[in-house]
Structures are given as C-alpha cells and as structure tokens.
Design a protein around this motif. Structure first.
Motif, PDB file in Angstrom:
ATOM      1  N   TYR A  28      -7.931  -3.308  -0.799  1.00 44.28           N
ATOM      2  CA  TYR A  28      -6.776  -4.205  -0.750  1.00 44.28           C
ATOM      3  C   TYR A  28      -6.434  -4.753  -2.122  1.00 44.28           C
ATOM      4  O   TYR A  28      -7.298  -5.166  -2.882  1.00 44.28           O
ATOM      5  CB  TYR A  28      -7.065  -5.404   0.163  1.00 44.28           C
ATOM      6  CG  TYR A  28      -6.696  -5.170   1.597  1.00 44.28           C
ATOM      7  CD1 TYR A  28      -5.778  -4.184   1.958  1.00 44.28           C
ATOM      8  CD2 TYR A  28      -7.268  -5.940   2.593  1.00 44.28           C
ATOM      9  CE1 TYR A  28      -5.458  -3.992   3.286  1.00 44.28           C
ATOM     10  CE2 TYR A  28      -6.963  -5.738   3.928  1.00 44.28           C
ATOM     11  CZ  TYR A  28      -6.059  -4.763   4.259  1.00 44.28           C
ATOM     12  OH  TYR A  28      -5.741  -4.564   5.555  1.00 44.28           O
TER      13      TYR A  28
ATOM     14  N   THR B 109      -5.472   2.542  -4.168  1.00 46.31           N
ATOM     15  CA  THR B 109      -5.186   2.891  -2.775  1.00 46.31           C
ATOM     16  C   THR B 109      -4.365   4.171  -2.701  1.00 46.31           C
ATOM     17  O   THR B 109      -4.606   5.041  -1.868  1.00 46.31           O
ATOM     18  CB  THR B 109      -4.393   1.763  -2.092  1.00 46.31           C
ATOM     19  OG1 THR B 109      -4.974   0.532  -2.462  1.00 46.31           O
ATOM     20  CG2 THR B 109      -4.435   1.917  -0.605  1.00 46.31           C
TER      21      THR B 109
ATOM     22  N   VAL C 254       0.870  -1.165   0.000  1.00 40.68           N
ATOM     23  CA  VAL C 254       0.000   0.000   0.000  1.00 40.68           C
ATOM     24  C   VAL C 254       0.910   1.218   0.000  1.00 40.68           C
ATOM     25  O   VAL C 254       1.780   1.345   0.857  1.00 40.68           O
ATOM     26  CB  VAL C 254      -0.902   0.037   1.247  1.00 40.68           C
ATOM     27  CG1 VAL C 254      -1.526   1.412   1.422  1.00 40.68           C
ATOM     28  CG2 VAL C 254      -1.972  -1.032   1.153  1.00 40.68           C
TER      29      VAL C 254
ATOM     30  N   ILE D 263      -8.472   1.792   3.446  1.00 40.63           N
ATOM     31  CA  ILE D 263      -7.486   0.842   2.930  1.00 40.63           C
ATOM     32  C   ILE D 263      -8.119  -0.523   2.672  1.00 40.63           C
ATOM     33  O   ILE D 263      -7.930  -1.123   1.623  1.00 40.63           O
ATOM     34  CB  ILE D 263      -6.307   0.694   3.918  1.00 40.63           C
ATOM     35  CG1 ILE D 263      -5.755   2.059   4.303  1.00 40.63           C
ATOM     36  CG2 ILE D 263      -5.229  -0.188   3.326  1.00 40.63           C
ATOM     37  CD1 ILE D 263      -5.122   2.821   3.184  1.00 40.63           C
TER      38      ILE D 263
END
Lengths: 248, 342, 287, 410
Positions: free
Chosen positions: C88, C94, C34, C84
C-alpha cells in the motif's frame, strides 16, 4: 533605501477561498521583516506565491524592480530569492554535507565551494565529520532547521524567506537560531514568519500583521503590540512585550 | 580508495572480455555478447530510474529506435561505425523531444510511465504496419512485423567488407559495457550526478535552490536513451535482426525486472541480474516449463521481498522477511491538498 | 440515413466498450492509487469463468452477470491480501508487482486450461437497419454499460458504503479515528474493482476470442482511458471514453484502423499534455 | 554471473575456442545419434500455433526412430521454446547450431521469427525446414518449405469462390506481411476471374472491436468475404460478425481460418459455413490419413489439439527431410540440399508431396473445405498444386545465392 521586494494586489485563491487577498507589501534592501498573523492568515501561501511554488491568481510581484510574472521557481531562486518552507524540505536521504554542498554548488566553484561548505557547517554547528556525514532523516528537528538555514547561508541570497524557523525549538535552540539569522541578515534581506514573539522582538524592527489574507497593520514591533485590532485577533489583550534579552 | 571501489565492477567484465574467447565455445561467446548488449540497455534504465527517480516504462522504445537506426544506416552506408553513431543519436534526439514534452509539461510520475509506455506501443504499431514495400528508408525496407533481417554485422571502421569475428564482437560488447558502466559511475560522482540524485530526493528543494529540475531530468533521460540506443545497435549487430518486438511490452517488462531484481539505485546489480535472468530464461525455454508462470512468479516475489525503495541490492537479502509496515499513512491522494493549503 | 445510424451505434459501442474495460481499473486506481497491471488478466479470467461455466450448462446470462464477477471478485480478494496490501502506498512497486501477476496469470491459465477453450456465442440475434444489420447483444451491452456507470455513481455517491469509501480515500487517518478500518475498505474496493473487470470479461466473452493472452488486447486502451480521465473515477473515465471512443470509431471508418489505433494513443498523450491531471482536472480546479 | 559462467564452463569443456569454431560446421554424427532441433512457440501468445506443430514433429521423429532411425542413427530431438518472443529465435538457432550441433532445425512459424532464424542457420550451414503455411517467397538454398505458400491456397480458393459464390469480394486482413501479400493475390485473382475487390482493410493485430469493419463490409455488399485475420484478438471479428447476423448472409473464405484453432474456440453459430483451403485437415478421409491419425493417437492419446493444415507441417517436415537424407546418404547440409535437385517424392497423411529442387518448395494437393459444427468437410480437392516460381525468379539450381523473400508480381 531601495525596495528589494514589492507586491501589488497580490492575490491567490483556492477554489472559493481567498488565501492571499490584494496584498501590497514593500520590503527594503537589508531589512529584517517579520510576518505574523493567526493560523490561516495566508503567511505560508504568500511565501509560496513569492517563490512561485504557487502561481498567484492575480497581482504583481517585483523583485529588484523586475516583474516575476511567468518565471519558474528555479529562475526566481537564481535571481537570489531563497526560502525555507514551513515543512522542512531537505534531502532526507542525503547527508548534511551533501545538502549544504548542493545549496552552495550553484554559486560557488572549485576550492571556494569546499571552503564555503566547511564554513557554513561550522556556523550552524555541524563541525565533526560524523555529524556532517549523518543522513538528514536521522537529525533532530532543530538540527534539521539549522541545516536548512545553513543551506540558505551558503546560497547567499539577496532575499531569504524563512517560514517558522524556530518551530518546535527549545529556548536555547531558538536563541542560537536568532544568531544564525542575524548573521544571514548581514548580507541578505530577510522576511520571517514566526509565532514566537520573543524571537520576533529580538529580531525584527518592522512587523507586518496579516489577517484573513490581508495586511492588517504594518509598523514597528512596539506599535504593533499596542494596536488594539492586533491585540484583539492575535495577541490577546493581556499581552506585554517581553523584556529584551541581550543577544551576542 | 572509495573512488576506486565504485569502479571495481569493470574488472570482472574486462576479465571476461580478455579470457572469454579462450574459455567458451562459439555459442557461449555469442550468447554472452547477447546478454551484454541487454545488460548495456538496462544500465540506461538503472541510471535514469535509480539516480534520477524517473521511471520510464518505455525504455524499450529507445532500445528499439537504436536497433532500427543501426539497421537502416548500416544497410544504406555499409559502414557500421556510422550506424552505431546514428543508433546513439537517434534515440537521444527523440528523447529530447519526448523529454521536453514530459518534463516541461510537468507530467507527474505515474502519467510519465503511462505516456512512455504509450509511445512504445505507438512505435510498435507503426513498425508493425510497415509491411508494404513502399515503406523503406533508402535501401532498407522497414519490413513490418517481420522486421529487418540479415542486417550486416560490425565491420572494421573504414573497411566495409571486413566483418569482425565473433570473438572480436564479443570483446567489443563487453568492453563497451565496461566503459559505459564506468562513464555512468563517473557521471554519478560528478557535480551533475550529485544534483541528479538531489532531484530524485526532492524536486521542490532542488528547484528552490535554483536548479532547473526539468533540465536535469531531460539530461538524464537522454543519457539513458543514448545508452539504450547503443545497446540496440550492438544487439542488432550480434543478431543480424531487428523487428517490432524490440518495442513490445515483454521487452519493456524485462528491463524493469532486471533493475528491480538487481537493486534500484545501483548499476552493477541490474547488470548482474540481467545476465542471470537472461540465462534462466534461455534455460527455461529448453526445459518444457511454462516460462510465463515462472517469470510472473519471480517478478512478484522480487517485488514483494524488496524491502524498501532504493535498497542498493537485494542479493543476500532475499530471505529477510518483509514487515508490512507503512500501511496507510504514506498513501493518500489528499496529501497534495495538505501541502498546498495553509 | 441508415449509415448515420450505424455509425452512431458504432460510436456508442466504442464508448461503451472503452468504459466497460476501464471501469474496474478506474475504481481501483481512483480509490486506492493502485495501478493494476493485471487488469487485462482479470478481464480474461472473467471471460474464462463465463465460458467454462456456460460450457458446464449454466445459463449464459447467469454465467456472464453472476459467475464472472463473483469468481474474479474472489480472486481479487486473494490478490489484495497477498500482493496489494503489503505494498500500500507504493504506486510504482504495486504496478510492478501486478505486472508480474499479469504474466503469472497468463502462464497459470495456459497451464490449467491449455491455449484453447470452446467459446460461447452472443445471444439475442440481430436487427436490420437498411443494408446493415446490428447485433442486439451489442446494443444490450451498451445499455448494460450505461446501467453499470449509473450503479457505480449511485453506490459511490448515494450509499453509506460509498460515503465510507470516499471518506477513507480522502483521509485514511481520520477514517480510522472514527472507527472505520481503512484496510478493510481498501480490500472491499479492490474486490469490487476486480469484480467489475470480471464482469467486463464475462460480457465480452461472446464477442471476443477467449484465450489466455486476451488481456493484452485491452490493457493499453484501459490505461489510456483511465489516465486520460483523471481522478474522478467514473465520470472521468466516461468522459475520456466519450472523447477517445468516437475518435477511434470515426477515424477507423473514414481512414484506416491503423490510423484509428494510433490516434487513440496520440490523442491521449496530447490530452495529458494539455491537462496533466486528466479530464477531471478541468472541473476539479486546484493548482 | 556465477550461474551463467558455470554453465558456460561446462559446455566449453570440449576444448579451445578454435576447436569449437571448427567443430560447429561439423555436425555431431560421430556417435549413435544425430540431433535435430524443434524451435516453436510453446508458450506465449503464439502457442496455439506452436504446440500442435511441435507435437507433430515430435511424433515424426518417434516414427523415424521406431523404423530404425536414419542412416543407422537414432535422432535426438532438441526442443527449444521460442516463447513467442522473436529475439529468442536467433539465440536458440545459435544454440542449436553451435552448442547442440543439430543437423536440421524446423520451426519459426511466424514470418518474423522465420526471418530472424533463417540467417543464423544459413551462417552455420544448418538446413532450415519451414513447416507452416505462409505468404510464399522463401527461396533459399539452405531452407526448404514443406507446406503451402499463400498462392497455393489462395489461388485455388479464390478461383473456386469466384465461380461458386459471386464476383464481388471484400478482403479483410491482419496488418502484417503475410496478409498484405495475400491481398496482392486476392486482387490479381479477382482481376483474372472477372471479379471485383469492393473493399480492402488491414487491422492491427491487437484490435478487438470490429463494429466499424462490419458496417463497412455491409455497406460494400460483397458476395463473399475473404478474411486473413489472424490471432486471438482477431477472433472477435467472427463473433461480432455472427452476432450481427452476417454469417448466414455473406460467406467467409479464408486461407488462415482454423490455423489458430478458430473453429474450436468459436461456437458453431459463429463458424458454421466458413470455407478454407489447406493441404490437410484432420478429418481427411483417406486411408493414409486414417492410419496416421490412429498411430498418432496411439502415441499422444486421443485428447490432442486438432491437427490442422499448419500443424501437419510438423510431421511432413522431418519426413521429407529424411527422404532427402536417405537419397543423399549423408547428413551434411550440402549433400542433403544437392539431393533435392532430384525432386524428393513422399506420400504423407495429406497425399503425395513433391519437394521441388528449383524452389525448395513443395507440390501438393490443396483441399477446399467447409466447417460445420466444428468439423471440417471436403468440398473439392485441387490436385497437385505446384509451388509458384515467381515468374522464373526463383530457381535455386541456377541461382543458389538468392536469400531474399520474393514478392509476387502478378
């Protein structure tokens, strides 16, 4: 007979593991060669090395007498080497027709392009407009495999590498695939990796057995089937060659 | 029929160009001209990101380079036609150099984003640090943080003294927007465009079919850079000003926002989104609301509501609730290992 | 002599600073893939937590070392849930969502606290080296950063939690098959990363201007460091900081700060050209 | 598209394009009100500068209206938030000029936003009032500067410093136009006062780590440090400087410290003793200022941002402009600017100000001040510093066509 593909000492390591170990392989023009071997024998890695999807750690690959060293995958493709990977790699978001078109587009132009695409669609059994317009993601496993073979057909390769073209197919589907491959073999040299022994015995004249990254034996199917080492590691000692099925 | 439909969006733009001057006040015309130049820039990003799958976080770099190229050329040569050409050429050339570096260096997507962003920041730092009068190109001082001001407007080709009127500039901005839109649609429909989409769908397969993926990416990257440069030129011509802010993060994030909001994979959507958001942004600036708060929330909302990549347009889907599926499987760094092993 | 010592301290300081501002981002990127664009704002929130609690009479060290990471860790918990988790596996999406979060947080903090807040000053005084004098707090900061790196390595490599986390990252499906809930691991990881960023903000509060926009000054450098470091989160980040930090320090000292800043970015681009997978690629092999 | 078009249609209801194009040069003074524009950064990274200035400007307009307005008209203040985004400035300037038909616009604090705004207002003949301290050199018939140019602060401050602090100066500034310009003054005054510049450094605006800077300064051993560091990231310098124990060893003088409320954000341990020069500071102990602060707090409450030398320009600007309007008896740009030839005089919170017709800049008192415990105190007043005319190069009475920013040649 001239050799279309030759490898000398071809080796590929992954860290400490040697997946392809000093392989010397010669395939002649027009041949249909089968590669067999247990899981982890290095078959797919060999294919990926031949197309430079993986860079060989050492050794030499010659195609039509030309050393492939340092060439990008697309350059090798342009020399006439086409591959169907084990995991289908097609344009999932595009339609069947678009997939085939993209494969044919590099070698065909204008009207020839359209007719080639149409012909290939028929050959692999996607005649109706509805089916050719379908997104590849929506296709069944077998249809996706056939479509990928169709992409190989239209790109008219000198050498086609097929990695498990019948995986997950029913027997009927397998037989249809055999027909497509035989058709392809009329114009192209073929190397095919398979586990389905019926399929192999239907197609192959010559078989190369890989084991732990090395060539264990290379011979006709019958001879290979009799080889005790092969029977030991792969076929199982009770195995008998299947009776031939006439193929149209 | 289908072919005509894909070009249909040029009609409202051309209609606006035709009737605009008789409907809007001068301020409205200037404002729409401004919006149109930004919409033009976002077309470049929508193209390279949506069709080729190349996410450049530094689209503002090309916009800014075009803007500076226009300003410097027009101040030196006093002829806006050359300046516009320079504004297309400079970012395009720069993108070829950068693209060679990125695509032939096999830099992965995420790093590509970061590098393009870094390049933008380098340009921002560089232009900001040119305050000293010794930084000048011909008669044009680079001006540091303050930028280059009082940049001449567009003039009739060949007659440097004859500046175009606001109405004409307005029409030019919109017609250029329509033309570039049509050109990009045509490119999308051409063989090259179809291969570009194929590259987006699967680089590996395209490469194995013999297409030089790097070349197509570079081509698309350059096209987007040229479009952004042209937009930068028109923007500078309309506003008479260019400065380092053309390269800042804020600018870069706006372009991304418009593409997301308008729908990745389309061209008309981002254009519409750019108009809407620019209007909202201008409106908020006179309303006393904290714009950061509102825009941050809008970006998050749009991203979260965006159902999947490549949903053509979000309009009308805003209220559709997203199912948090695809939780883990798509996402594993080890996927690469699985692919490469046997 | 004293000049050399001071320059060495400046270099160590640069390395520590880059490491400190990058660790939280590196953990989140390395473990979860991320890219947290709101990382700078997490640092900013840590700074605010420290300054506000110190202004309310809480001991400065507690404010920096406890309140800041705790507050931002909790904010990270909420952010993970709301933004978040639904995204995923979609790196780019993201990234864009957290970009929005970053802008939102700046607006929110400005709206709540205004654009100025009374700061706190660095504790501990200074020591003299020849004609130079150096803040002791700055030296302590280098030590704390070193300790943090050690702690991260220890947690990841030597504890049960670290093993679970690394296992989940390697193969989430397998992890869930043996009874680990990957979702929970990711949530914990994100919280930990956020807390680290908050801690960085807390520790920096006495040394930098705590304002709503302070994150922007750190974000680019943190990114460059993490990306140059590659996939080995802690060691990669440390080695990237070890290369980039001295370059900036020496060039700023010998030439001008502008050249130092530009060199940081250009060096990072160059590094990625040579090592497309970052510095960790050097010892991680692969294709 | 729909959204924006609806708005435009609404705004365009007045008539055809030609009528609109004609109308833009005629201010909207037909009714009982005239519009005046405030274009400041109210959000984003520069809001610490923009918000207090805007508050002061708003208060000035309130006072003018409370006193019966101007030429019998109430003033309608239009507020535009530049959002710390420079490209918004020309757009809002256009909106103010063409759509809202303001008769004066004040704001655009940063040099970059000023340069982006100025040409637009010139094109549409809307007087531009520039309210902030700046690098100097604004010399344009359409613009007036009601605050100090950098020489007006830097020269008295440096003269004072060379006489009181020592002969060796180290100059550290942010890397953009204004600090570079002030650097020129720094070196010129050092030479004139028999001093020496032992170091000169410029830092990009986003730098936060100053450890190498501090060791460079320590190695150069100046008697005092002249700082022109600007903005949030640069505040780190003062913290790191104090943490290294330098604040008590080498004094800092600055013409910008406090402009971004640095003395409020930094702690006393980090800011005590810093010396600055402004025409105004909130603690200024004069009857005019006491009364001003009392009125101001009655309007906005006691909990307002600190009014520094930048923010006060927000108040002085409309007041000086109003004086010019009264003198001209008209809101017309040309009339108002012509009235300036007679030198507008007005006494504000910071004392007497004279708006000079030749330079369109303002003569005013400048005060050397020092901060202790977040409170500024007066060290010395330099009475009535005139604006610099750039060796005669700035004379709008003789050369009204000049629009270029002039650089000092000293």
């Amino acid at each position: 007979m001239t050799a279309i593909l030759e490898t000398r000492g071809l080796t590929r390591r992954f860290g400490g593991v040697v997946a392809v170990d000093q392989i010397n392989l010669t395939v002649n023009e027009g041949e249909l060669r089968c590669l067999i071997g247990p899981n982890g024998a290095g078959k797919s890695t060999l294919f990926k090395c031949l197309t430079h999807q993986l860079k060989p750690s050492s050794g030499e690959i010659r195609f039509n007498g030309r050393d492939l060293k340092g060439l990008a995958p697309h350059r090798i493709a342009r020399m006439g080497v086409a591959i169907k990977n084990q995991i289908p790699s097609v344009y999932g978001g595009l339609s069947v027709r678009e997939n085939i078109w993209l494969a044919a587009r590099r070698t065909h132009y204008g009207r020839a392009l359209d007719t080639t695409v149409a012909k290939a669609l028929t050959e692999i059994g996607f005649e109706t407009a509805e089916r050719t317009a379908a997104k590849v993601d929506a296709l069944s496993h077998a249809h996706r495999q056939w479509m990928e073979l169709g992409m190989l057909l239209v790109s008219e390769p000198k050498l086609a590498l097929l990695d498990e073209p019948t995986a997950g197919m029913t027997r009927d589907e397998m037989l249809k695939t055999v027909r497509i491959i035989q058709k392809l073999n009329q114009t192209s040299t073929i190397i095919v990796v398979e586990h389905d022994l019926e399929f192999i015995s239907l197609l192959a004249k010559r078989v190369t057995v890989l084991h732990r990254g090395r060539v264990l034996v290379e011979d006709t199917m019958d001879k290979v089937a009799q080889n005790p080492a092969v029977r030991q590691i792969y076929l199982g000692s009770q195995w008998q060659p299947p009776t031939s099925v006439p193929v149209q | 029929m289908e072919r005509l439909k894909s070009y249909a969006f040029v009609l409202p733009i051309l209609l606006l160009a035709a009737i605009g001057p008789s409907v809007f006040e001068m301020f409205g015309l200037v404002q729409i001209s401004n919006f149109a130049t930004m919409a033009l820039a976002v077309l470049g990003l929508a193209f390279v990101w949506g069709f080729l799958g190349v996410l450049s976080l530094g689209h503002a770099a090309f916009f800014g380079l075009g803007a500076y190229a226009y300003a410097i050329t027009v101040i030196n040569l006093n002829e806006s036609s050359f300046a516009v050409m320079a504004a297309i050429a400079v970012p395009a050339l720069f993108s070829v150099v950068l693209g060679y570096f990125l695509f032939f260096g096999r830099v992965s997507d995420v790093y590509l984003g970061v590098i393009t962003l870094c390049v933008t920041l380098v340009l921002y730092n560089f232009t900001s640090a040119t305050a000293d009068p010794s930084y000048h190109i011909g008669a044009a001082p680079l001006g540091g943080f303050n930028g280059i001001t009082a940049v001449p407007q567009l003039n009739w080709p060949g007659d440097a003294e004859q500046f175009l009127e606001v109405e004409t500039t307005f029409r030019i901005c919109l017609i250029v927007l329509a033309l570039v839109y049509a050109a990009l649609v045509a490119l999308r429909r051409s063989s090259v465009g179809r291969i570009m989409v194929a590259v987006r769908e699967s680089e590996l397969r395209s490469e194995l079919l013999g297409y030089d993926v790097r070349l197509y990416k570079m081509l698309g990257f350059s096209v987007s850079a040229a479009v952004a440069g042209l937009a930068g030129a028109l923007f500078t011509a309309v506003n008479g000003y260019v400065g380092p802010s053309a390269f800042d993060l804020n600018q870069a994030s706006q372009f991304l926002l418009w593409v997301i909001a308008g729908g990745l994979g389309g061209l008309a959507g981002p254009v519409i989104a750019s108009f809407v958001f620019q209007y909202v942004s201008t409106y908020l600036g006179t309303s006393g609301v904290n714009t950061d708060l509102v825009f941050g929330a809008i970006i998050m909302l749009f991203v979260l509501l965006k159902v999947r990549e490549r949903v053509p347009a979000l309009w009308g889907r805003v209220l559709q609730f997203r199912r948090p599926a695809r939780r883990v499987q798509a996402f594993t760094p080890s996927a690469r290992a699985v692919e490469s092993g046997e | 002599m004293d000049q050399t010592i001071v320059l060495l301290i400046a270099i160590a300081n640069n390395i520590a600073l880059l490491t400190l501002i990058s660790l939280g981002l590196a953990i989140i990127f390395g473990m979860m893939r991320v890219i947290n664009f709101a990382h700078g704002e997490f640092i900013m929130l840590g700074g605010y937590a420290t300054v506000l609690s110190a202004n309310h009479g809480i001991n400065l060290w507690i404010a920096m070392l406890v309140v800041a990471p705790l507050t931002v860790g909790l904010i990270g918990f909420v952010v993970e849930r709301l933004i978040i988790r639904p995204l995923y596996g979609q790196i780019i999406t993201t990234m864009l969502a957290t970009w929005g979060l970053s802008i939102f947080l700046i607006g929110a903090v400005t709206t709540i606290f205004g654009n100025t807040v009374l700061g706190v000053s660095a504790p501990l005084g200074n020591i003299t080296i020849g004609v130079y004098s150096v803040s002791i707090y700055q030296l302590v900061l280098i030590a704390i950063t070193a300790a943090l790196v050690g702690a991260c390595l220890f947690v990841l490599n030597r504890t049960r939690w670290g093993l679970i986390a690394r296992g989940t990252v390697q193969n989430p499906t397998m992890a869930s098959a043996i009874g680990i809930d990957p979702t929970r691991v990711y949530a914990m990881t994100f919280m930990a990363g956020a807390a680290l960023s908050g801690l960085a903000g807390g520790l920096l509060a006495p040394l930098s201007g705590v304002i709503p926009q302070m994150g922007a000054a750190y974000i680019a450098r943190a990114f460059v460091t993490v990306i140059s470091g590659g996939s080995a989160m802690v060691i990669g980040t440390l080695s990237a900081a070890g290369i980039l930090g001295p370059t900036v320090a020496i060039l700023s000292y010998a030439a001008t700060p502008v050249i130092g800043e530009a060199a940081l970015l250009l060096l990072a681009i160059g590094l990625l050209r040579v090592l497309p997978r970052g510095i960790s690629g050097l010892w991680q092999g692969g294709r | 598209m729909k959204l924006s078009r609806r708005k435009f249609l609404g705004s365009a209801a007045a008539g055809t394009a030609i009528a609109a194009a004609m109308a833009h040069s005629m201010p909207a003074i037909a009714g009982d009100t005239v519009a005046v524009g405030s274009l400041h950064d109210l959000t984003g990274s520069l809001d610490a500068f923009g918000v207090p200035s805007h508050m002061c400007m708003k208060f000035a307009i309130e006072e003018i209206n409370a006193a019966g307005g101007l030429l019998g008209k109430k003033i309608d203040l239009k507020t535009y938030d530049g959002q710390s985004d420079i490209k918004k400035f020309p757009q809002y300037a256009q909106q103010a000029a063409l759509n809202d038909k303001v008769v004066m616009l004040q704001g655009a604090i940063t040099g970059a936003s000023r340069e982006a705004t100025r040409p637009v207002l010139r094109r549409y003949k809307v007087p531009f009032v520039y309210g902030t301290i700046y690098e100097g050199g604004l010399c344009e018939d359409n613009a007036i500067s009601v605050n100090t140019g950098s020489d007006q602060q830097a020269v008295p401050l440096l003269e004072w410093s060379f006489r009181n602090l020592g002969k060796k100066v180290f100059y550290i500034g942010a890397d953009y136009n204004a600090p570079r310009n002030i650097g020129i003054w720094n070196n010129a005054i050092a030479k004139r006062e028999g001093g020496e510049t032992v170091g000169e450094e410029y830092y990009p605006l986003d730098v936060t780590d100053f450890s190498t800077a501090i060791s460079k300064i320590q190695a150069a051993k100046p008697d005092f440090l002249h700082s022109c560091l600007v903005g949030g990231p640069h505040m780190s310098f003062y913290r790191q400087w104090a943490a290294a124990g330098m604040l008590k060893k080498i004094p800092i003088v600055s013409v910008v410290f406090g402009g971004g409320q640095e003395h409020m954000i930094l702690t006393p341990e980090e800011s005590d003793g810093v010396i600055a020069a402004y025409n105004y500071f909130q603690e200024l102990d004069t009857p005019e200022n006491k009364a001003f602060i009392k009125r101001f707090e009655a309007s906005v409450g006691a909990d307002h941002p600190y009014i520094n030398g930048i923010a006060i320009g927000g108040y002085n600007g409309p007041m000086l402009w109003a004086e010019a309007v009264k003198k001209a008896g008209s809101f017309d740009r040309d009339d108002v600017m012509a009235a300036l030839a007679q030198n507008i005089e007005w006494t504000g919170p910071g004392g007497k100000m004279i708006l000079d017709g030749k330079t369109h800049s303002t003569q005013q008192d400048v005060r050397i001040i020092q901060v202790k415990n977040r409170v500024w105190s007066l060290l010395e007043t330099k009475s009535q510093i005139p604006p610099y005319d750039f060796n005669g190069r700035c004379n709008l009475l003789e050369n009204p066509k000049n629009v270029d920013i002039l650089n000092p040649q000293v």
